[in-house]
Write a protein that holds these residues in place. Sequence first.
Motif, PDB file in Angstrom:
ATOM      1  N   CYS A   1       3.168 -41.114  23.894  1.00 43.49           N
ATOM      2  CA  CYS A   1       2.946 -41.221  22.846  1.00 43.49           C
ATOM      3  C   CYS A   1       4.946 -41.954  21.989  1.00 43.49           C
ATOM      4  N   GLY A   2       6.023 -41.877  22.790  1.00 40.81           N
ATOM      5  CA  GLY A   2       6.967 -42.424  22.454  1.00 40.81           C
ATOM      6  C   GLY A   2       7.926 -41.167  21.815  1.00 40.81           C
ATOM      7  N   ILE A   3       7.920 -40.474  21.704  1.00 42.17           N
ATOM      8  CA  ILE A   3       8.385 -39.156  21.151  1.00 42.17           C
ATOM      9  C   ILE A   3       9.480 -38.748  21.853  1.00 42.17           C
ATOM     10  N   LEU A   4      10.531 -39.033  22.121  1.00 41.39           N
ATOM     11  CA  LEU A   4      11.200 -37.726  22.415  1.00 41.39           C
ATOM     12  C   LEU A   4      11.927 -36.740  22.628  1.00 41.39           C
ATOM     13  N   SER A   5      10.971 -35.400  22.522  1.00 42.72           N
ATOM     14  CA  SER A   5      11.348 -34.475  22.340  1.00 42.72           C
ATOM     15  C   SER A   5      12.639 -33.593  22.729  1.00 42.72           C
ATOM     16  N   LEU A   6      12.917 -33.141  22.326  1.00 39.11           N
ATOM     17  CA  LEU A   6      14.379 -32.657  22.798  1.00 39.11           C
ATOM     18  C   LEU A   6      14.456 -30.353  21.825  1.00 39.11           C
ATOM     19  N   GLY A   7      13.444 -30.451  22.240  1.00 40.07           N
ATOM     20  CA  GLY A   7      13.067 -29.076  21.623  1.00 40.07           C
ATOM     21  C   GLY A   7      11.923 -28.511  22.502  1.00 40.07           C
ATOM     22  N   HIS A   8      11.475 -29.383  23.355  1.00 39.99           N
ATOM     23  CA  HIS A   8      10.121 -28.964  23.550  1.00 39.99           C
ATOM     24  C   HIS A   8       9.979 -27.158  24.392  1.00 39.99           C
ATOM     25  N   MET A   9      10.995 -26.301  24.584  1.00 40.22           N
ATOM     26  CA  MET A   9      11.436 -25.638  25.477  1.00 40.22           C
ATOM     27  C   MET A   9      10.943 -24.273  24.118  1.00 40.22           C
ATOM     28  N   ALA A  10      11.780 -24.712  22.291  1.00 37.08           N
ATOM     29  CA  ALA A  10      11.407 -23.602  21.363  1.00 37.08           C
ATOM     30  C   ALA A  10      10.171 -22.769  21.691  1.00 37.08           C
ATOM     31  N   PHE A  11       9.283 -24.237  21.454  1.00 40.33           N
ATOM     32  CA  PHE A  11       7.544 -23.709  21.809  1.00 40.33           C
ATOM     33  C   PHE A  11       7.498 -22.855  22.762  1.00 40.33           C
ATOM     34  N   PHE A  12       7.917 -23.533  24.264  1.00 39.80           N
ATOM     35  CA  PHE A  12       7.981 -22.362  25.030  1.00 39.80           C
ATOM     36  C   PHE A  12       8.127 -21.047  25.334  1.00 39.80           C
ATOM     37  N   GLY A  13       9.218 -21.062  24.450  1.00 37.51           N
ATOM     38  CA  GLY A  13       9.372 -19.606  24.516  1.00 37.51           C
ATOM     39  C   GLY A  13       8.998 -18.948  23.422  1.00 37.51           C
ATOM     40  N   LEU A  14       8.693 -19.778  21.798  1.00 37.96           N
ATOM     41  CA  LEU A  14       8.219 -18.624  21.216  1.00 37.96           C
ATOM     42  C   LEU A  14       6.732 -18.196  21.638  1.00 37.96           C
ATOM     43  N   GLY A  15       5.926 -19.271  22.435  1.00 34.13           N
ATOM     44  CA  GLY A  15       4.648 -18.223  22.877  1.00 34.13           C
ATOM     45  C   GLY A  15       5.192 -17.459  24.164  1.00 34.13           C
ATOM     46  N   GLY A  16       6.332 -17.083  24.552  1.00 36.97           N
ATOM     47  CA  GLY A  16       6.958 -15.873  25.372  1.00 36.97           C
ATOM     48  C   GLY A  16       7.459 -15.004  24.370  1.00 36.97           C
ATOM     49  N   TYR A  17       7.660 -15.384  23.877  1.00 34.39           N
ATOM     50  CA  TYR A  17       8.487 -13.754  23.344  1.00 34.39           C
ATOM     51  C   TYR A  17       6.652 -13.285  21.701  1.00 34.39           C
ATOM     52  N   ALA A  18       5.867 -14.571  22.312  1.00 32.07           N
ATOM     53  CA  ALA A  18       4.694 -13.954  21.393  1.00 32.07           C
ATOM     54  C   ALA A  18       3.607 -12.851  22.068  1.00 32.07           C
ATOM     55  N   ILE A  19       3.907 -13.135  23.312  1.00 29.52           N
ATOM     56  CA  ILE A  19       3.161 -12.264  24.327  1.00 29.52           C
ATOM     57  C   ILE A  19       4.120 -10.927  24.882  1.00 29.52           C
ATOM     58  N   GLY A  20       5.280 -11.794  24.945  1.00 28.38           N
ATOM     59  CA  GLY A  20       6.012 -10.541  25.345  1.00 28.38           C
ATOM     60  C   GLY A  20       6.388  -9.445  24.241  1.00 28.38           C
ATOM     61  N   MET A  21       6.132  -9.714  22.934  1.00 31.43           N
ATOM     62  CA  MET A  21       5.918  -8.655  21.989  1.00 31.43           C
ATOM     63  C   MET A  21       4.497  -7.531  22.016  1.00 31.43           C
ATOM     64  N   TRP A  22       4.096  -8.270  22.828  1.00 37.79           N
ATOM     65  CA  TRP A  22       2.601  -7.514  22.871  1.00 37.79           C
ATOM     66  C   TRP A  22       3.023  -6.459  24.212  1.00 37.79           C
ATOM     67  N   LEU A  23       3.635  -6.977  25.027  1.00 38.52           N
ATOM     68  CA  LEU A  23       3.477  -6.764  26.533  1.00 38.52           C
ATOM     69  C   LEU A  23       4.815  -4.943  26.324  1.00 38.52           C
ATOM     70  N   MET A  24       5.570  -5.411  25.484  1.00 40.93           N
ATOM     71  CA  MET A  24       6.764  -4.457  24.705  1.00 40.93           C
ATOM     72  C   MET A  24       6.540  -3.721  24.687  1.00 40.93           C
ATOM     73  N   TYR A  25       5.502  -3.875  23.075  1.00 41.50           N
ATOM     74  CA  TYR A  25       5.160  -3.029  22.967  1.00 41.50           C
ATOM     75  C   TYR A  25       4.253  -2.014  23.503  1.00 41.50           C
ATOM     76  N   GLU A  26       2.928  -2.434  23.712  1.00 44.22           N
ATOM     77  CA  GLU A  26       2.098  -1.878  24.479  1.00 44.22           C
ATOM     78  C   GLU A  26       2.944  -0.824  25.057  1.00 44.22           C
ATOM     79  N   ARG A  27       3.887  -1.400  26.370  1.00 44.51           N
ATOM     80  CA  ARG A  27       3.735  -0.328  27.701  1.00 44.51           C
ATOM     81  C   ARG A  27       4.539   1.031  26.739  1.00 44.51           C
ATOM     82  N   THR A  28       5.817   0.349  25.884  1.00 44.54           N
ATOM     83  CA  THR A  28       6.524   1.878  25.292  1.00 44.54           C
ATOM     84  C   THR A  28       5.590   2.707  24.924  1.00 44.54           C
ATOM     85  N   ARG A  29       4.322   1.874  23.864  1.00 43.77           N
ATOM     86  CA  ARG A  29       3.809   2.578  23.533  1.00 43.77           C
ATOM     87  C   ARG A  29       3.200   3.698  24.718  1.00 43.77           C
TER      88      ARG A  29
END
Lengths: 654, 246, 419
Positions: free
Chosen positions: C75-103
Amino acid sequence: MSKLRWYFVCITTVLLSVFTLPVMAQNADAPIQQLLQNHREIIAKSSRKTIAPAIDALAASGLAQAQTVLTRWQAKEMWRNKETGLFVYGEKAGKELAAFDFADGADLGTFLARDFKQLKPNSGIRGMIGAALVQFQLSGSFTDKMQALDAIERDAEASHLAALTKVLADETDAAVRQRMERLQGLLTIRFGETEEDRIVAIQSFEGDLGVDVRAALNPLLVVTVEAATAPPEGEDIARILTVGSEDLPREAAYDHLVAAGLATPRISRDDKRNALLANISDGSVAGVEVATLDSEAARDLAYAALADQGLVDRVATDSEVDATLAGFTFYERYTGSPAVAVAAAAVLSGIENKVAINQAFDLGLDALSLASIYFLAAIGLAITFGVMRVINMAHGEFIMMGAYTGYVVQQIITDYTLSIIVALPLAFVVTFGAGVAMERLVIRHLYHRPLETLLATFGISIALQQIAKNIFGTQARPLTSPGWLDGSLVFNDIVSISYIRIAIFVMALMFLALFLFVMNRTRLGLEVRAVTQNPRMAASMGINPDKINMLTFGFGSGIAGIAGVAIGLYAKVTSEMGADYIVQSFMTVVVGGVGSIWGTLLGATVVGSLQKAIEWLNPSNTLAAQTYMILFIILFIQFRPRGIIALKGRAAEA
Amino acid sequence: MSQLLEVSGVSVSFDGFKALNNLSFSIGKAELRAVIGPNGAGKTTFMDVVTGKTRPDEGSVLWGEPPVSLLGKSESKIATAGVGRKFQRPTVFEDQSVQDNLIMALKKARSPLSVLLFKPEASDFARVDELADVIGLGPVLSMKSGELSHGQKQWLEIGMLLAQEPKLLLVDEPAAGMTLAERKKTTQILRDAAKSRAVVVVEHDMDFVRRLDCRVTVLHEGSVLAEGYIDHVTQNQQVIEVYLGR
Amino acid sequence: MAELTAGPARRRPLVVRYPSVLIFLTCLGLFTLGATILSEGFGIGVISTSFVKTLGKTLCLCLVALGMDLVWGYCGILSLGHMAFFGLGGYAIGMWLMYERTRLIVVDSLAAGGLPATPEEISSGIAAQIFGVVGASEFPPVWAVAHSLPLQLAAVVLAPGLLALVFGWLAFRSRVTGVYLSILTQAMTLALSLYLFQNDSGLRGNNGLSGLQNLPGLENTSQAIVSIWFLWGSALALGLGYVLAAWMVSGKFGSVLRGIRDDEARVRFLGYPVEAFKLFVFTVSAVLAGIAGAIYYPQAGIINPAELAPIASIYLAVWVAIGGRGRLYGAVIGAAFVSLLSSWFTGGQAPDLNILEYRIQWVDWWTVLLGLSFVAVTLFAPKGIGGLFDLLAARRNPNRHGQDLGPDHGSLREKEADA
């Protein structure tokens, strides 16, 4: 051997002293000696808690010798004869003491030091003596006066007010007098005899920006929190508090009532748990099974049952807490005189308004200097990106190269002024060369392919950054500014700007002038404009576009190098410093409007002011400031996609 | 007379330069019209305004029956409303086959989701084949359009325009760079197209315009200088001045 | 290929239209099978568990590269911020992992105290455990649904998707294109990472989320087993992602995308709402990135804001460019090749090189080499590694008047060739 010698010396000294022991000819009845004798116990005890009467008596005695006593005492040169109990001053030399009489300074002769007890006031007492000495120093020499005034400023006492008032009338030196009057006013605020005096003094400082004034006024507004069942009345009520507000959280309010004995205590979750644990018997607490105690409500019930059995103290439940709190009004009452407090509050709020205005001005200066930094960082970009439309992501690394050039020069030339003078052109040469090399090797092949230029220059940026890291290491290198750039230009207690920032500002202006001159008044500028507007036409008129492109790119890069030296003076030199500025630089150019140097100037001003303004709104957090600034810029581009100064029509689409 | 497109009093200026100056223009539902004028007369800007690329400073652009304003609509909305445009230089998607180019242009739902779920039917292929025959590209349907000759690209673009089934075709210099035989064929395609829809042809070449045999609008300095059949127009003193005098 | 010259193409199944799908899925399957057989957890133990994790992580990087290729290569869109989405996905699952394990830990330790735990005690215990490091003891609002796995899984998709939707809507609506858009996306990820670096961002500041490799409730399962599960998961996600991407780019949708890449204005005049298309692709790609991140970070074990720094997204662009953009397998090959090579060099496994007196230590010099080879690829091999396949297949390219066309300027070149 040495021990033998020591014995010999001892014996000789003893023998000598026996022969030379003079007869005491001290006047034991002199008034100063009498005074000291009256307080001999507490002087001997030398405790900060009890010493005050002795010092006060000396200070208030009016005796000329009192100053000598205090000075010597403070200097640990006061001794007391163990036999006669008389005080002398003297200096110890080896085992001997040369003693002098306080009364007239007469030399009493030399004695054995062990026959006297040295008075060693601790630092607290020395401070008190110092305060007492102030009144004597105030009428001494100029240096003494200044010392005394410093001492008062540091640690004021009620007695200083009288002392100051006494000497003030006779003071002839205008500067000293002015300082004394100011201090007198400040002291009157604190120690003035009548409220009227104090209020007059307070009002005399209307609009004064000095920190000392605010320091004197603020303690007058100290309040205590109190609670009453009826709404309070009286002028000493500072304000009514709302329970649950930030100033008075619900727990704090209730704890206050408990402390005042107006309510039964609450119990913390942990204490309640512990109390229940302590009363478990046969798997239940007061008849409630332990296994069911898995909610706070269940625990409250069990605890209440325990309380009914008298096993624990009754505590207030949450609903009781609310009911109790509803019955009280909380308010703040001034601890000091209310009239003074009201006057102080009025003056203080006036001062604070003025302070705010000055702070805004100071913030403006800060913003201006940040804007000049951004402008410096972006001006090279305004040339390569704005004029040539070549996007150079390694621009930040050129800034870094310039800064490291400055650092290397300083390693060789130790004179800071000279090294900066050498570093500036050298940085230009180095980055000009790097820019030309990059244009020839890479960018030339990628004209009209902006995204690929962006990527290739990113590659160069990554490589340059790592090379710098490999050569200079990861820690920050200092780039020291010449001595004459140290310090600040101070307008008042609030507004000041460091000379280095002024220098950067001046430099930014010079660059603007240089840019305008080169682009509008020189052959190079003319050819650059020709080539960027219509390369084929320019080429057909005998201009070599290749050469012009190369020179323009070199020029832009060279300016980045000089900017690097300037930024290095202001911030630390690291391999990542370029990366720190690159996004802001692009933002500056884009916000301002691509292709216009005035746009870049405006962009830098907007970005710089904005960042400072956000930092001011949220001073604890510069990270947040940068976040919000970037968000703002993303939104800004929504409304002015071409920046503040937008080229319109066909020129913009080229 | 009910008009398909009615442009009235339109002005556009770029940094002080008036590209269009109080221009008025209208065209009926099935009409062929040539627009001529020297460089800088505002021909391209006129097309930009109609297709929504440029917003005029003043004036109105009304479309269809009942008339609706085209001002403020996006290019894609205007295109789906029935205005097709062919650019001066052929802009086909060179990376894709002739067939893909034509399928893309076929009049179908344009939203991302419906495009994603689009499955070409036999009728769509038939329509593509039919268009390919009209523009003479039948044998090269599977070739990448980048491999076509310049004239073939021009035709492909006209073919894409026809595939859109627009009510109004705006054609910018269709004959540029064509051989004489190709020009003749292009003329034929345009005249056929104008039987059922409105066609506006912007052209420099007087011979080509003459061959189109239609009403001509002469633009000069952003406004209409003259309008009428070619012989009438070429005898107009002002037109002669503009074309020859300077 | 023979079909092409025989006559105009008709409707065919995906695997025929896009033959690389079948080859790719086969390769991926064989690779996963091979890794499983060689692993410690399920096989003969030739490769270590940490290497299995590296392989799994690499597959996730391939998935995000696939998303990147969709927006950039097609599509010709050179996105230089795609790892932000990658990181957000990681944070989203990480929150549950950390919460549940700590619980689980908190509940255990409270139960040992003699009384069954109350919900308030558990909640404050978890909060103290998680946020003690940033000096807070209460749950910030972003953790509101951290207790629920389904909701956090939804967040893996929704957080990057919504960010991409809002950002893309703003950016595309105002017709920001080309390098401006690239810089804007870079600013986006910079802003996000700076925001997350703050202690009061609610996501533990620069400490990030840690201990993500420990799956709650599976304390007794060894990492050797878990790593293989994740490898399978990563392979499955990549396979599905590949099929989805191939499906998107092979039909008319793909035609329109490439049209937008080559000449946006022309597509607009064909009546396509270009902005909606861009937004759609950008969002889909962000969601792919988010899913990739959610599978990546439990294997990495820790996520912190540095992972969202602009440089990470630039590396992503580097991978795709080196692999060859505009073709899906190119992106995958690039990501796998460069990231594995990168971890080989920076892991200190590469032998030092002596040039005259100077000893080249690859840990220090790898980045330089990468940067320069990136420049070389951009200059000399715009098609990247994928270009080799063209040579092998001797695929004929369109005659472009002797000029090389990058994906950015398919039709621009025509003008320049004329000019």
